[in-house]
Design a protein around this motif. Sequence first.
Motif, mmCIF file in Angstrom:
data_model
loop_
_atom_site.group_PDB
_atom_site.id
_atom_site.type_symbol
_atom_site.label_atom_id
_atom_site.label_comp_id
_atom_site.label_asym_id
_atom_site.label_seq_id
_atom_site.Cartn_x
_atom_site.Cartn_y
_atom_site.Cartn_z
ATOM 1 N N ARG A 145 0.842 -1.200 0.000
ATOM 2 C CA ARG A 145 0.000 0.000 0.000
ATOM 3 C C ARG A 145 0.874 1.246 0.000
ATOM 4 N NH1 ARG A 145 -5.514 0.430 1.012
ATOM 5 N NH2 ARG A 145 -4.993 2.563 0.503
ATOM 6 N N GLU A 146 1.889 1.217 0.856
ATOM 7 C CA GLU A 146 2.783 2.383 0.953
ATOM 8 C C GLU A 146 3.484 2.641 -0.387
ATOM 9 O OE1 GLU A 146 6.377 1.892 3.196
ATOM 10 O OE2 GLU A 146 6.218 3.915 4.027
ATOM 11 N N ALA A 147 3.793 1.556 -1.107
ATOM 12 C CA ALA A 147 4.480 1.699 -2.403
ATOM 13 C C ALA A 147 3.530 2.196 -3.493
ATOM 14 C CB ALA A 147 5.094 0.362 -2.812
ATOM 15 N N GLY A 148 2.233 2.228 -3.204
ATOM 16 C CA GLY A 148 1.291 2.774 -4.186
ATOM 17 C C GLY A 148 0.391 1.743 -4.845
ATOM 18 N N CYS A 149 0.411 0.510 -4.344
ATOM 19 C CA CYS A 149 -0.447 -0.526 -4.949
ATOM 20 C C CYS A 149 -1.896 -0.383 -4.487
ATOM 21 C CB CYS A 149 0.027 -1.925 -4.550
ATOM 22 S SG CYS A 149 1.612 -2.356 -5.255
ATOM 23 N N THR A 150 -2.804 -0.678 -5.395
ATOM 24 C CA THR A 150 -4.222 -0.774 -5.048
ATOM 25 C C THR A 150 -4.683 -2.238 -5.115
ATOM 26 O OG1 THR A 150 -4.650 -0.287 -7.383
ATOM 27 C CG2 THR A 150 -4.900 1.537 -5.826
ATOM 28 N N HIS A 151 -3.922 -3.066 -5.835
ATOM 29 C CA HIS A 151 -4.301 -4.457 -6.077
ATOM 30 C C HIS A 151 -3.107 -5.373 -5.772
ATOM 31 C CE1 HIS A 151 -7.172 -2.179 -8.500
ATOM 32 N NE2 HIS A 151 -7.926 -3.259 -8.618
ATOM 33 N N VAL A 152 -3.410 -6.646 -5.600
ATOM 34 C CA VAL A 152 -2.330 -7.637 -5.476
ATOM 35 C C VAL A 152 -2.827 -8.981 -6.025
ATOM 36 C CG1 VAL A 152 -2.955 -8.212 -3.061
ATOM 37 C CG2 VAL A 152 -0.663 -8.750 -3.928
ATOM 38 N N ILE A 153 -1.982 -9.624 -6.812
ATOM 39 C CA ILE A 153 -2.319 -10.956 -7.333
ATOM 40 C C ILE A 153 -2.046 -11.981 -6.227
ATOM 41 C CG2 ILE A 153 -1.737 -12.713 -9.067
ATOM 42 C CD1 ILE A 153 -0.805 -10.369 -10.903
ATOM 43 N N VAL A 154 -3.002 -12.854 -5.995
ATOM 44 C CA VAL A 154 -2.850 -13.870 -4.939
ATOM 45 C C VAL A 154 -3.195 -15.238 -5.525
ATOM 46 C CG1 VAL A 154 -3.674 -14.666 -2.680
ATOM 47 C CG2 VAL A 154 -3.438 -12.213 -3.110
ATOM 48 N N GLY A 155 -2.324 -16.208 -5.279
ATOM 49 C CA GLY A 155 -2.621 -17.578 -5.685
ATOM 50 C C GLY A 155 -2.356 -17.866 -7.146
ATOM 51 N N HIS A 156 -1.490 -17.074 -7.775
ATOM 52 C CA HIS A 156 -1.136 -17.382 -9.171
ATOM 53 C C HIS A 156 -0.608 -18.809 -9.246
ATOM 54 C CE1 HIS A 156 0.923 -17.289 -13.032
ATOM 55 N NE2 HIS A 156 0.134 -16.287 -13.335
ATOM 56 N N SER A 157 -0.868 -19.487 -10.358
ATOM 57 C CA SER A 157 -0.466 -20.907 -10.441
ATOM 58 C C SER A 157 1.040 -21.083 -10.312
ATOM 59 C CB SER A 157 -0.959 -21.518 -11.743
ATOM 60 O OG SER A 157 -0.321 -20.903 -12.837
ATOM 61 N N GLU A 158 1.809 -20.048 -10.700
ATOM 62 C CA GLU A 158 3.269 -20.179 -10.520
ATOM 63 C C GLU A 158 3.637 -20.134 -9.033
ATOM 64 O OE1 GLU A 158 4.382 -17.092 -13.297
ATOM 65 O OE2 GLU A 158 3.649 -18.363 -14.915
ATOM 66 N N ARG A 159 2.886 -19.379 -8.251
ATOM 67 C CA ARG A 159 3.110 -19.382 -6.796
ATOM 68 C C ARG A 159 2.692 -20.744 -6.219
ATOM 69 N NH1 ARG A 159 6.621 -15.975 -5.334
ATOM 70 N NH2 ARG A 159 6.162 -16.904 -3.326
ATOM 71 N N ARG A 160 1.604 -21.283 -6.761
ATOM 72 C CA ARG A 160 1.128 -22.572 -6.240
ATOM 73 C C ARG A 160 2.123 -23.684 -6.577
ATOM 74 N NH1 ARG A 160 -4.692 -22.725 -5.159
ATOM 75 N NH2 ARG A 160 -5.729 -20.854 -5.847
ATOM 76 N N THR A 161 2.573 -23.739 -7.836
ATOM 77 C CA THR A 161 3.367 -24.902 -8.249
ATOM 78 C C THR A 161 4.859 -24.718 -7.966
ATOM 79 O OG1 THR A 161 3.462 -24.081 -10.509
ATOM 80 C CG2 THR A 161 1.749 -25.661 -10.044
ATOM 81 N N LEU A 162 5.401 -23.520 -8.205
ATOM 82 C CA LEU A 162 6.853 -23.337 -8.045
ATOM 83 C C LEU A 162 7.240 -22.992 -6.615
ATOM 84 C CD1 LEU A 162 7.558 -21.200 -11.264
ATOM 85 C CD2 LEU A 162 7.809 -23.665 -10.972
ATOM 86 N N PHE A 163 6.304 -22.413 -5.858
ATOM 87 C CA PHE A 163 6.636 -21.951 -4.508
ATOM 88 C C PHE A 163 5.777 -22.630 -3.443
ATOM 89 C CE2 PHE A 163 7.805 -18.681 -7.568
ATOM 90 C CZ PHE A 163 9.149 -18.501 -7.258
ATOM 91 N N GLY A 164 5.067 -23.666 -3.826
ATOM 92 C CA GLY A 164 4.371 -24.523 -2.867
ATOM 93 C C GLY A 164 3.246 -23.871 -2.094
ATOM 94 N N GLU A 165 2.608 -22.851 -2.658
ATOM 95 C CA GLU A 165 1.515 -22.207 -1.924
ATOM 96 C C GLU A 165 0.223 -23.013 -2.077
ATOM 97 O OE1 GLU A 165 1.049 -18.012 -2.694
ATOM 98 O OE2 GLU A 165 3.186 -17.650 -2.380
ATOM 99 N N GLY A 166 -0.319 -23.433 -0.952
ATOM 100 C CA GLY A 166 -1.574 -24.190 -0.970
ATOM 101 C C GLY A 166 -2.753 -23.275 -0.662
ATOM 102 N N ASN A 167 -3.942 -23.865 -0.728
ATOM 103 C CA ASN A 167 -5.162 -23.065 -0.553
ATOM 104 C C ASN A 167 -5.224 -22.362 0.799
ATOM 105 O OD1 ASN A 167 -6.138 -23.749 -3.084
ATOM 106 N ND2 ASN A 167 -7.192 -25.580 -2.334
#
Length: 249
Positions: free
Chosen positions: A84-106
Motif C-alpha cells: 500500500r505504501e508503495a502505491g499498490c491498489t491491487h495484489v495478485i494472490v494464488g497465481h499458479s506459478e506461486r502454487r506450483t513453483l513456490f508450494g503455496e496451498g489453498n
Amino acid sequence: MVRPIIAGNWKMHKTVAEAIAFVAQLRSAFPTAPDREVIVAPPFTALGAAAEAVRGSFIRLSAQNLHEAEKGAYTGEISGAMLREAGCTHVIVGHSERRTLFGEGNDRINRKLLAALGVGLRPIFCVGESLGEREAGRREEVVAGQLKEGLNNLTADDIGSLIIAYEPVWAIGTGKTATPDQAEEVHRSIREWIARLYGPKRAADLAILYGGSVTPKNIAELMAQPDIDGALVGGASLEVDSFVRIIGY
Ligand code: PEP
C-alpha cells in the motif's frame, strides 16, 4: 454489468527504467482514459517508480504477491502494508506459478487474501486446474476446492473487493487458450458458486477475469462471453503495442 478489467502481470520482467518507459507509452496511447479498468503488476523493485509514473492516470498498480504476516522475521518477504505504501491498489494472490513453483496451498492463499483485504488491497485471486486434472474430469472439483478453501472466512463485503481470475494452468504461457465456451463454462460456475454463498448481488457485481495466452487476436471473442469480465494477461502484456490492442479490443 461489470466494468471490464484488463490486468497485465509482468512476472519477473522489466527493470525500473523499462517500467517507467512502458507506463509513459501506455499513457500516451490513451489521451482519454479507456472505458476499462487497466492494471499493471510490475515486479517489487519497480513498484515505487511505477507508482510515480501512473500517478494521475487511468492505470492502477498491482503487486504480484504478498506475505500474509503484518511484519516480522520473514527474510525476503513483503507485507500488504508495504505494498500500500508503495502505491499498490491491487495484489495478485494464488497465481499458479506461486502454487506450483513456490508450494503455496489453498490455506496459505486464504491467509494472503485476508491479509490483503485487511490493508485495503483488492486481491486478484487466481484459480484454475492443470491439464492432468482437467483430463481426469476433476476440473470442477479442483476449482471448487480452490474457491472454498481460498475464500474461507471472507465476508460478503470482502467479496465486494475481490476480483477472481480463472487461469487454466495448461493455458498459461503455452499459447493454448481455453476456447470461449470452455472459459465461459467455468466462469459461469464460479459466479453460481459465489451466488450460492454470498447472494446474487455479490455474484453479479464480481469481476471474473480469464487468463491464459490472451492476445490481441483472441480477446474480443473471450470478452463476448457473458461471464468473462476481463483478462489477466502475462506474455502479451509485456509489449505496449499488444497490451494497448488488448485494452482496446
Ligand atoms: C499469467 O501468467 O497470468 C498468464 C495468463 O500468462 P500468459 O498470458 O502468458 O499465458
